[in-house]
Design a protein around this motif. Sequence first.
Motif, PDB file in Angstrom:
ATOM      1  N   LEU A  25       0.847  -0.997   0.215  1.00  0.00           N
ATOM      2  CA  LEU A  25       0.098   0.007   0.063  1.00  0.00           C
ATOM      3  C   LEU A  25       0.902   1.356  -0.114  1.00  0.00           C
ATOM      4  O   LEU A  25       0.568   2.227  -1.036  1.00  0.00           O
ATOM      5  N   PHE A  26       1.775   1.246   0.926  1.00  0.00           N
ATOM      6  CA  PHE A  26       2.513   2.835   1.028  1.00  0.00           C
ATOM      7  C   PHE A  26       3.777   2.672  -0.004  1.00  0.00           C
ATOM      8  O   PHE A  26       3.779   3.987  -0.112  1.00  0.00           O
ATOM      9  N   GLU A  27       4.017   1.630  -0.685  1.00  0.00           N
ATOM     10  CA  GLU A  27       4.992   1.840  -1.641  1.00  0.00           C
ATOM     11  C   GLU A  27       4.082   2.353  -3.029  1.00  0.00           C
ATOM     12  O   GLU A  27       4.597   3.259  -3.652  1.00  0.00           O
ATOM     13  N   ALA A  28       3.036   1.751  -3.209  1.00  0.00           N
ATOM     14  CA  ALA A  28       1.892   2.284  -4.346  1.00  0.00           C
ATOM     15  C   ALA A  28       1.690   3.902  -4.055  1.00  0.00           C
ATOM     16  O   ALA A  28       1.934   4.633  -4.917  1.00  0.00           O
ATOM     17  N   LEU A  29       1.489   4.232  -2.797  1.00  0.00           N
ATOM     18  CA  LEU A  29       1.111   5.860  -2.534  1.00  0.00           C
ATOM     19  C   LEU A  29       2.486   6.462  -2.644  1.00  0.00           C
ATOM     20  O   LEU A  29       2.267   7.581  -3.750  1.00  0.00           O
ATOM     21  N   ILE A  85       9.786   0.847   5.681  1.00  0.00           N
ATOM     22  CA  ILE A  85      10.089   0.232   6.759  1.00  0.00           C
ATOM     23  C   ILE A  85       9.093  -1.175   6.717  1.00  0.00           C
ATOM     24  O   ILE A  85       9.481  -1.856   7.301  1.00  0.00           O
ATOM     25  N   PHE A  86       7.850  -0.839   6.158  1.00  0.00           N
ATOM     26  CA  PHE A  86       7.077  -2.068   5.970  1.00  0.00           C
ATOM     27  C   PHE A  86       7.625  -3.187   5.092  1.00  0.00           C
ATOM     28  O   PHE A  86       7.544  -4.357   5.515  1.00  0.00           O
ATOM     29  N   ARG A  87       8.231  -2.579   4.112  1.00  0.00           N
ATOM     30  CA  ARG A  87       8.843  -3.608   3.012  1.00  0.00           C
ATOM     31  C   ARG A  87       9.889  -4.415   3.941  1.00  0.00           C
ATOM     32  O   ARG A  87      10.217  -5.668   3.919  1.00  0.00           O
ATOM     33  N   ALA A  88      10.756  -3.771   4.498  1.00  0.00           N
ATOM     34  CA  ALA A  88      11.967  -4.475   5.278  1.00  0.00           C
ATOM     35  C   ALA A  88      11.364  -5.545   6.141  1.00  0.00           C
ATOM     36  O   ALA A  88      11.844  -6.579   6.417  1.00  0.00           O
TER      37      ALA A  88
END
Length: 589
Positions: A291-295, A541-544
């Motif tokens: 989600l936050f990567e897409a954003l 951070i979420f991806r890590a």
Amino acid sequence: MSLLVQKFGGTSLGSIERIKAVAQKIKSSKEKGNDLVIVVSAMGHTTDELTKLASEITIHPPHREMDMLLSTGEQISISLLSMALNEVGIQTMSLTGTQAGIITESAHGRARILEIRAERILNLLDQGKTLIIAGFQGTSLGIGGIPEITTLGRGGSDTSAVALAAALEAEKCEIYTDVPGVLTTDPRIVKNAQLMKTISCDEMLELASLGAAVLHPRAVEIARNFGVTLVVKSSWEENHDGTTLTSNKNLGVFKGGIEHRSPVDGLELIEHQAVIALSNIPDRPGIAADLFEALSEGGVNVDLIIQATHQINKNDITFTVNEEELENATIQCKELLNSIGGEISTKTDLTKISIYGAGIMGRPGIASSLFQTLSDSGINIRLIATSEVKVSCVIDAESGKKALRNVGEFFKLNDKQITLNPNIKNNHEPEVRGIALDKDQIQVSVKNVPDKPGTASTICSTLAEKNISLDTIVQSERKHGDKTKDISFTLKKNDRRDAKYALEELISNWKGSKLEEGNAIVRISAVGSGMPFTKGTAGKIFRALANQKINIEMIATSEIRTTCIISEKYGEKALNEIHSCFKLGSNDS
Ligand code: ASP
Ligand code: MG
């Protein structure tokens, strides 16, 4: 000639040998041509030992008598250090806090410094004397003007030193201690943690659980407000520069007191906010990252992010953006929801109101007073986000001005402390400067509480009465069919029993509400002043975490901090991952 304030902590003065070594160090600074004001703590563990003596007499020692007792610790150090300096040919004079003109409020045991009447210090400096001043203590003008000795709270001699540097407009305040400075994270867990050359005062405050052992947060706040150049370094390693704390504020000395009477240092209102709430999305590692990567790839800069309660296998994620980014953000979200499932709802015409200040730490009554003031004003809190030194609430825009007025009045803030739509400058600071791991928390949710003004404040004040602080409070945006919602938070392990007891009694008044304790968790926080100016920090951070298949149980952010609550068993691994994903280590490239 420049004036330096140098502070030496208890360990650096732990024995007569060390006091003599410190005297040599001071002598060499003096010989470089500096004017010196030296601030000291009590020798070694003196303050603990004195406290223990009192506890052998009573479990409730009067606060005034405790201050009489504890202030003697620093009086020993000033006199001995002064003698040691005389022996090596430096002319000195030792001064207690009272003699140095340090005026505090009258709250024994946790007094805040109001002003420093510096005439005597300035006269003595003119005579070429090096001053040795007792930290941690001052004098209140007391009731009817009768002076009383006060202490500032444990660790308070840092605060004395920085306050003196502010009042004397010293060139620099150097805190000598037994660590080399502030590190990017805990070196016991992350092998390549590095010494930071610089850190901003705001970042240092947010990294309290990492940095509070190094510097008293109130000292950092004074440095921030008065633009004091503050350096922390090792007493013994000669060739290290330590860590310099930076600040771009300078209120000028004495405007409104060195420390404010109110523990709240400032209030701000940011208008034109929109909330996007995603509900019923899958609860599995990688969703928040997607989600936050897409954003961020879509060019959206998110502000607050909140994720709390999950139904079985389902999650809600709520975040705020600037109103003008809403449309774009909605497009990105809908695209993702098409592939993962879930619903989206949005709301505009919102305002974010925040209070901040080092005094908020460890004082649970402050957040609860904020909530109470809003609810007394008939204002419903849509979202709550907390960090170490800040509490933010998202409310309806139409209530913004009223909220600003009433909250400002409640905390007795002056115009200088209140800002509407602050314009923060991008100083090109790193998006993440350091990372703290807090293992001392448990996670609790109160489910199905009434969605009406006052609920959050009732929960907080119930706990505040027992002196229990809530950390990472998250109130989810999603309402249940019966017009109730859920509030989740973390609290210190030590407070578990008292908190449960108090909450169970409270929610017995609310039909259908229940209390749930989550699995064992840790709280991991990344802090950086560049965060508001960088898209995609949260996504990284979420991806890590997702790369390590670590599920995120709760997310809570403030402007310069992103906090994830994750299962305890992944804490150290996550810390290493996030630390290296931002290349903070000495050999990360
Ligand atoms: N001696 C006091 C204490 O131990 C103050 C200080 O060391 O900063 O808390
Ligand atoms: Mg200390």
